[in-house]
Every structure is written in C-alpha cells, then in structure tokens.
Design a protein around this motif. Structure first.
Motif, PDB file in Angstrom:
ATOM      1  N   ALA A 133       0.835  -1.212   0.000  1.00 47.05           N
ATOM      2  CA  ALA A 133       0.000   0.000   0.000  1.00 47.05           C
ATOM      3  C   ALA A 133       0.866   1.257   0.000  1.00 47.05           C
ATOM      4  O   ALA A 133       0.561   2.236  -0.694  1.00 47.05           O
ATOM      5  N   ARG A 134       1.965   1.233   0.766  1.00 47.56           N
ATOM      6  CA  ARG A 134       2.857   2.393   0.835  1.00 47.56           C
ATOM      7  C   ARG A 134       3.524   2.630  -0.522  1.00 47.56           C
ATOM      8  O   ARG A 134       3.661   3.776  -0.977  1.00 47.56           O
ATOM      9  N   ILE A 135       3.954   1.557  -1.179  1.00 43.06           N
ATOM     10  CA  ILE A 135       4.577   1.687  -2.503  1.00 43.06           C
ATOM     11  C   ILE A 135       3.567   2.258  -3.493  1.00 43.06           C
ATOM     12  O   ILE A 135       3.884   3.146  -4.289  1.00 43.06           O
ATOM     13  N   ARG A 136       2.349   1.774  -3.417  1.00 43.33           N
ATOM     14  CA  ARG A 136       1.300   2.243  -4.322  1.00 43.33           C
ATOM     15  C   ARG A 136       1.083   3.746  -4.164  1.00 43.33           C
ATOM     16  O   ARG A 136       0.997   4.490  -5.145  1.00 43.33           O
ATOM     17  N   GLU A 137       1.031   4.190  -2.911  1.00 40.75           N
ATOM     18  CA  GLU A 137       0.776   5.605  -2.655  1.00 40.75           C
ATOM     19  C   GLU A 137       1.990   6.478  -3.005  1.00 40.75           C
ATOM     20  O   GLU A 137       1.860   7.543  -3.607  1.00 40.75           O
ATOM     21  N   GLU A 138       3.175   6.020  -2.622  1.00 41.85           N
ATOM     22  CA  GLU A 138       4.371   6.839  -2.816  1.00 41.85           C
ATOM     23  C   GLU A 138       4.723   7.010  -4.284  1.00 41.85           C
ATOM     24  O   GLU A 138       5.161   8.086  -4.715  1.00 41.85           O
ATOM     25  N   TYR A 139       4.519   5.963  -5.085  1.00 42.52           N
ATOM     26  CA  TYR A 139       4.916   6.007  -6.490  1.00 42.52           C
ATOM     27  C   TYR A 139       3.738   6.230  -7.426  1.00 42.52           C
ATOM     28  O   TYR A 139       3.927   6.355  -8.644  1.00 42.52           O
ATOM     29  N   GLY A 140       2.537   6.263  -6.877  1.00 46.58           N
ATOM     30  CA  GLY A 140       1.369   6.499  -7.709  1.00 46.58           C
ATOM     31  C   GLY A 140       1.126   5.387  -8.710  1.00 46.58           C
ATOM     32  O   GLY A 140       0.838   5.658  -9.889  1.00 46.58           O
ATOM     33  N   VAL A 141       1.249   4.150  -8.259  1.00 50.56           N
ATOM     34  CA  VAL A 141       1.075   3.002  -9.141  1.00 50.56           C
ATOM     35  C   VAL A 141      -0.038   2.111  -8.603  1.00 50.56           C
ATOM     36  O   VAL A 141      -0.545   2.313  -7.495  1.00 50.56           O
ATOM     37  N   SER A 142      -0.389   1.123  -9.391  1.00 50.39           N
ATOM     38  CA  SER A 142      -1.438   0.193  -8.987  1.00 50.39           C
ATOM     39  C   SER A 142      -0.891  -0.871  -8.035  1.00 50.39           C
ATOM     40  O   SER A 142       0.327  -1.028  -7.877  1.00 50.39           O
ATOM     41  N   ASP A 143      -1.805  -1.617  -7.411  1.00 55.00           N
ATOM     42  CA  ASP A 143      -1.405  -2.724  -6.547  1.00 55.00           C
ATOM     43  C   ASP A 143      -0.598  -3.754  -7.328  1.00 55.00           C
ATOM     44  O   ASP A 143       0.369  -4.329  -6.808  1.00 55.00           O
ATOM     45  N   THR A 144      -0.994  -3.981  -8.582  1.00 56.80           N
ATOM     46  CA  THR A 144      -0.285  -4.962  -9.404  1.00 56.80           C
ATOM     47  C   THR A 144       1.161  -4.547  -9.632  1.00 56.80           C
ATOM     48  O   THR A 144       2.090  -5.361  -9.516  1.00 56.80           O
ATOM     49  N   VAL A 145       1.375  -3.274  -9.941  1.00 53.47           N
ATOM     50  CA  VAL A 145       2.739  -2.770 -10.163  1.00 53.47           C
ATOM     51  C   VAL A 145       3.562  -2.875  -8.880  1.00 53.47           C
ATOM     52  O   VAL A 145       4.716  -3.298  -8.894  1.00 53.47           O
ATOM     53  N   ALA A 146       2.967  -2.492  -7.754  1.00 56.91           N
ATOM     54  CA  ALA A 146       3.678  -2.562  -6.473  1.00 56.91           C
ATOM     55  C   ALA A 146       4.078  -3.996  -6.146  1.00 56.91           C
ATOM     56  O   ALA A 146       5.198  -4.269  -5.695  1.00 56.91           O
ATOM     57  N   LEU A 147       3.168  -4.930  -6.402  1.00 55.73           N
ATOM     58  CA  LEU A 147       3.459  -6.339  -6.132  1.00 55.73           C
ATOM     59  C   LEU A 147       4.575  -6.849  -7.027  1.00 55.73           C
ATOM     60  O   LEU A 147       5.486  -7.548  -6.572  1.00 55.73           O
ATOM     61  N   GLU A 148       4.535  -6.494  -8.317  1.00 56.18           N
ATOM     62  CA  GLU A 148       5.548  -6.956  -9.245  1.00 56.18           C
ATOM     63  C   GLU A 148       6.920  -6.380  -8.890  1.00 56.18           C
ATOM     64  O   GLU A 148       7.949  -7.049  -9.035  1.00 56.18           O
ATOM     65  N   ALA A 149       6.959  -5.132  -8.427  1.00 54.57           N
ATOM     66  CA  ALA A 149       8.227  -4.520  -8.026  1.00 54.57           C
ATOM     67  C   ALA A 149       8.836  -5.271  -6.853  1.00 54.57           C
ATOM     68  O   ALA A 149      10.044  -5.532  -6.810  1.00 54.57           O
ATOM     69  N   ARG A 150       8.015  -5.652  -5.889  1.00 54.65           N
ATOM     70  CA  ARG A 150       8.499  -6.427  -4.742  1.00 54.65           C
ATOM     71  C   ARG A 150       9.001  -7.792  -5.184  1.00 54.65           C
ATOM     72  O   ARG A 150      10.003  -8.293  -4.677  1.00 54.65           O
ATOM     73  N   LYS A 151       8.315  -8.379  -6.151  1.00 49.86           N
ATOM     74  CA  LYS A 151       8.737  -9.685  -6.663  1.00 49.86           C
ATOM     75  C   LYS A 151      10.113  -9.599  -7.323  1.00 49.86           C
ATOM     76  O   LYS A 151      10.938 -10.513  -7.201  1.00 49.86           O
ATOM     77  N   VAL A 152      10.366  -8.498  -8.033  1.00 51.49           N
ATOM     78  CA  VAL A 152      11.667  -8.308  -8.673  1.00 51.49           C
ATOM     79  C   VAL A 152      12.773  -8.278  -7.626  1.00 51.49           C
ATOM     80  O   VAL A 152      13.805  -8.948  -7.755  1.00 51.49           O
ATOM     81  N   LEU A 153      12.576  -7.499  -6.562  1.00 52.24           N
ATOM     82  CA  LEU A 153      13.589  -7.385  -5.516  1.00 52.24           C
ATOM     83  C   LEU A 153      13.811  -8.724  -4.811  1.00 52.24           C
ATOM     84  O   LEU A 153      14.935  -9.067  -4.440  1.00 52.24           O
ATOM     85  N   MET A 154      12.740  -9.483  -4.660  1.00 49.99           N
ATOM     86  CA  MET A 154      12.869 -10.790  -4.021  1.00 49.99           C
ATOM     87  C   MET A 154      13.625 -11.753  -4.929  1.00 49.99           C
ATOM     88  O   MET A 154      14.494 -12.513  -4.470  1.00 49.99           O
ATOM     89  N   ALA A 155      13.330 -11.722  -6.235  1.00 45.61           N
ATOM     90  CA  ALA A 155      14.024 -12.593  -7.180  1.00 45.61           C
ATOM     91  C   ALA A 155      15.507 -12.255  -7.264  1.00 45.61           C
ATOM     92  O   ALA A 155      16.341 -13.136  -7.508  1.00 45.61           O
ATOM     93  N   GLU A 156      15.842 -10.983  -7.050  1.00 47.34           N
ATOM     94  CA  GLU A 156      17.241 -10.560  -7.083  1.00 47.34           C
ATOM     95  C   GLU A 156      17.967 -10.872  -5.780  1.00 47.34           C
ATOM     96  O   GLU A 156      19.179 -10.639  -5.662  1.00 47.34           O
ATOM     97  N   GLY A 157      17.242 -11.381  -4.786  1.00 39.53           N
ATOM     98  CA  GLY A 157      17.857 -11.717  -3.518  1.00 39.53           C
ATOM     99  C   GLY A 157      18.129 -10.534  -2.618  1.00 39.53           C
ATOM    100  O   GLY A 157      18.853 -10.651  -1.630  1.00 39.53           O
ATOM    101  N   LEU A 158      17.526  -9.386  -2.922  1.00 37.67           N
ATOM    102  CA  LEU A 158      17.760  -8.186  -2.113  1.00 37.67           C
ATOM    103  C   LEU A 158      16.860  -8.137  -0.886  1.00 37.67           C
ATOM    104  O   LEU A 158      17.204  -7.498   0.122  1.00 37.67           O
TER     105      LEU A 158
END
Length: 250
Positions: A35-60
């Motif tokens: 929810a915080r990512i969605r609000e801060e970056y002005g994106v949808s829930d789907t975009v926020a979720l996919e961004a988190r998935k990228v960071l997780m896949a990168e091991g960060l």
C-alpha cells in the motif's frame, strides 16, 4: 515503448534497489508495504506487487512469515581462487584454492557407479550408457557451505585400479593429476568454462541460498594427451563468492 523507457514495476524496483544499495534501506529494515509503494509512487497494486517480486528474485529482500518483507544482509563476496594447472602440488583443486588464500576447508563426498548421460558422455568422449564413477562433494569454509561439485570419471580408465574411488584407497583425497599418474595416465591439460544460471532447489538447500539466487557453474575437464579423463561441474553461490583466476603468461 520507446528506447530507454521502463515498465512501471521496473522503475519502482529500480528506485527501491538504489535505496538498498545506498544504505537508505539498510539490512533487516522492513520494505515499504504494498500500500505504501502504491501511494508513494502512484502506481497500482499490481505494479507494487511486481516490483516487490523483482527485488525478491534478485535476492535483495526476503519474506518473513507473518511479519512482512525485509532487506537481506548482503555479504561481501569472497574469492574462490582458480590459480591454474600446477601438477607438482599433488592436491585437489579445493585444497589448492584453500592454500592459496590461507584458509582451511572441509568437505563431504559420496561416490557411486552410474551410466553416463548424453552430456557427460560427450564431455568424456565415451558412449552414452558407458559406466562412470560419479562423485558428489559439499565443500565448507569455516563451517559455512561454499561450493558443490560433481565429478565423473570413465570406469573404462579407472575401473579395477587403486584409484577407482576418488576419496578412498591409497591416493584417496588427492587431486586428479596425482591419482591418474598412479595408473600411468599423465594429465597435461585442463579446461574450465564458466557460466551462470538460477540455482536448482536442491543446490540452494545445500548452499543456504533462497529460490531465485544465481550460481556460478564452472565446467572443468582434465585431459591426458587429448583424452578427457575427468569432468566436473563446480557450483558456487554468486552472491557470496567470485571465481578469481591467476594464470601465468607463457
């Protein structure tokens, strides 16, 4: 999409990645919620979720059950020395590498006879289905899993000899060069091909990684007068180690 543009989820992931790299989101810090990512970056829930998935896949970042997603501690990569072919040392590559960096390591191994698959048969210059001795290793440095290795040797060469089992007998634990010399096979060349891929689940369990982590794979083959006498796959977690080569100039 024109050149230079990024999908929204990659743009968000890139900004969060930068904050992690720069220490603005230090290790063990909770990642902003969806929810915080969605609000801060002005994106949808789907975009926020996919961004988190990228960071997780990168091991960060890593998920903690019932708690949220946290920034992972990033270890400083250590060197795994690959220092060239030195037959006079009479040691396994792992012993040689450990001696080069002044560290004492340990390993576990297991050997079994099996049929050569198509890939291994090609690497050893034998027919698929020919019998080979397969030996698997788990190497540790200061008790921490650091490397896996699986080697194959043609039993047409080593079968019914004192060196048939790499880790047993009078030359158990010695390097390929020394063991082959004992049966009058003179190793005179070695090749290594280095690649990278996502670690297999069973590899990451042994190495202490998480799904999506990348591993280095070093495909090593020893030759005697052009004949392959041993081939191996060495698997190293890429987030913790680097393969470092120091080769003489002839």
């Amino acid at each position: 999409m024109t050149f230079g543009e990024q999908p929204a989820y990659l743009r968000v992931a890139g900004d969060l990645r930068q904050k992690i790299v720069e220490g603005l989101l230090p290790p063990h810090t909770r990642l902003p919620s969806q929810a915080r990512i969605r609000e801060e970056y002005g994106v949808s829930d789907t975009v926020a979720l996919e961004a988190r998935k990228v960071l997780m896949a990168e091991g960060l970042v890593e998920g903690r059950s019932g708690s949220g997603t946290y920034v992972r501690e990033r270890p400083e990569p250590r060197r795994v020395a690959r220092s060239g072919f030195r037959p006079e040392r009479g040691a396994t590559p792992f012993r040689q590498e450990q001696a080069d960096i002044g560290v004492r390591g340990t390993w576990e191994s297991s050997s079994e006879q099996t049929d050569a698959c198509v890939d291994i048969a090609q690497r050893l210059g034998i027919d698929p289905g020919d019998r080979v001795m397969r030996t698997t290793y788990l190497f540790r440095e200061a008790g921490e899993p650091m490397m896996l290795s699986t080697s194959w040797e043609p039993l047409a060469l080593t079968g019914r000899t004192p060196v048939m089992l790499p880790e047993e007998g009078p030359l158990g634990g010695m390097g390929v060069v020394e063991r082959m010399r004992a049966i009058d096979v003179i190793v005179d060349n070695v090749t290594e091909e280095v690649g990278a891929r996502p670690g297999l689940a069973e590899e990451l369990v042994l190495l202490g990684g998480v799904p999506g982590h990348v591993v280095l794979v070093i495909q090593r083959t020893y030759f005697a007068s052009g004949r392959p006498v041993e081939t191996a796959d060495v698997v190293i977690p890429a987030d913790r180690y680097r393969a470092a080569y120091h080769l003489p100039v002839k």
